[in-house]
Design a protein around this motif. Structure first.
Motif, PDB file in Angstrom:
ATOM      1  N   SER A 132     -15.513  -6.958  25.091  1.00  0.00           N
ATOM      2  CA  SER A 132     -14.161  -6.841  26.105  1.00  0.00           C
ATOM      3  C   SER A 132     -13.081  -5.649  26.604  1.00  0.00           C
ATOM      4  N   ARG A 157     -17.829  -6.458  28.565  1.00  0.00           N
ATOM      5  CA  ARG A 157     -17.449  -6.349  29.942  1.00  0.00           C
ATOM      6  C   ARG A 157     -16.331  -5.492  29.740  1.00  0.00           C
ATOM      7  N   ILE A 159     -12.745  -4.809  32.247  1.00  0.00           N
ATOM      8  CA  ILE A 159     -12.099  -5.454  33.595  1.00  0.00           C
ATOM      9  C   ILE A 159     -11.084  -4.627  33.435  1.00  0.00           C
ATOM     10  N   ASN A 195     -12.128 -12.876  31.999  1.00  0.00           N
ATOM     11  CA  ASN A 195     -13.403 -12.429  30.574  1.00  0.00           C
ATOM     12  C   ASN A 195     -14.096 -13.519  30.499  1.00  0.00           C
ATOM     13  N   ILE A 200      -8.949 -11.453  25.432  1.00  0.00           N
ATOM     14  CA  ILE A 200      -9.786 -10.314  25.714  1.00  0.00           C
ATOM     15  C   ILE A 200      -9.258  -9.266  24.169  1.00  0.00           C
TER      16      ILE A 200
END
Length: 317
Positions: A132, A157, A159, A195, A200
């Motif tokens: 992430s 992922r 963000i 998340n 993270i």
């Protein structure tokens, strides 16, 4: 020739268009007739003399240009300073030939913000597939490219933070999975929630101050935070070594200027990113073009977070 020359340090008000002598290339350098110059947040620090490397006066800001060499080559070049002008000088190793498919604005975004994003993910944090990634200022020059590259290189992922609904929507269009408010109050909790309730893996951080602190607190085991700016002009709290050891966390610094001693550290990323851009597989975000006479407004827009993507200066007006 016309150039933006400052004779005193300060804010946007010290940026004035003046007539100055043309630069003369030395050994191993090329003279470039500038079509467009890049405008960077770091320039606002340089103008007030608060950047990592102290400046001297008088000074012409501007770290990168697109234009033509004396023999007619169309190039994008890293010049260090002197870019806000009708002509600039670059070392030949840092003047890169441009494909016709790449616009001036896209090239300027690639050569500085793109290479920064490349190194943040590959050199500094060693992004692994499935990890992430939190990208601060996701609608900015570095952030908009980092989002795309992180997704391309297998991030699980991505963000993004941004300061407005419009900017957050832009980060989603660029490929971010989630976009959140970058306000530091309660930021750690918003990061973890975005998340899926997990800390993270990687943070790309260029705000400083409490944003840095909250982002560090959101790191998981073996998490890495790389800091490459201080847009808030605030320092983060000192981090005790025990906080690094618990969770095996890393804090990494990155400054693109440290790549200049090894030309391949710039040439290789530039070649890869220009190729992706020419093929339409990477889409730099160019946020606005300003005439040379509008340079103070450009710096004010950057400082007030009114801009998105890469800003470009047109020295012909």
């Amino acid at each position: 020739m016309r150039a933006v020359q400052i004779t005193e340090f300060g804010g946007p008000e010290v940026l004035n268009v003046s007539e100055v002598e043309e630069p003369k290339p030395g050994d191993g350098q090329v003279l470039i007739h500038v079509d467009r110059a890049g405008i960077n947040y770091a320039d606002t620090h340089q103008v007030e003399n608060s950047y990592l490397q102290r400046a001297t006066l008088p000074m012409i800001p501007g770290g990168e240009v697109v234009g033509r060499t004396e023999d007619g080559r169309r190039v994008v070049a890293l010049v260090g300073s002197g870019g806000y002008a009708e002509k600039a000088v670059a070392h030949a190793a840092y003047a890169f030939d441009l494909p016709d498919e790449v616009s001036d604005g896209d090239a300027l975004a690639i050569v500085l913000q793109g290479t920064t994003a490349w190194h943040l993910l590959k050199t500094s944090t060693h992004l692994q597939a499935g990890e992430s990634v939190l990208v601060h200022a996701g609608a900015g020059g570095v952030g908009s490219l980092a989002i795309q590259l992180a997704k391309r290189w297998g991030a699980g992922r991505v963000i993004a933070t941004a300061s407005s609904d419009e900017k957050r929507q832009k980060t989603l269009e660029l490929g971010a999975d989630v976009a959140i408010d970058g306000n530091p109050e309660g930021l750690k909790d918003r990061i973890i929630e975005a998340n899926g309730g997990k800390p993270i893996d990687i943070v790309l951080e260029m705000v400083g101050g409490p944003t840095f602190d909250e982002s560090f607190d959101a790191l998981g085991r073996f998490g890495r935070l790389v800091t490459f700016g201080s847009a808030s002009r605030e320092n983060a709290k000192p981090i005790e070594t025990s906080r690094l050891m618990k969770g095996s966390k890393s804090v990494i610094g990155f400054w693109l200027a440290d790549c200049f001693t090894t030309p391949s550290l710039l040439a290789d990323p530039v070649a890869e990113l220009l190729d992706l851009t020419a093929k339409g597989e990477l889409k730099p975000l160019v946020g606005g073009e300003y005439g040379m006479s509008e340079v103070a407004k450009a710096h004010l827009d950057l400082r007030e977070r009114r801009s998105v993507g890469k800003l470009v200066l047109d020295p012909s007006r």
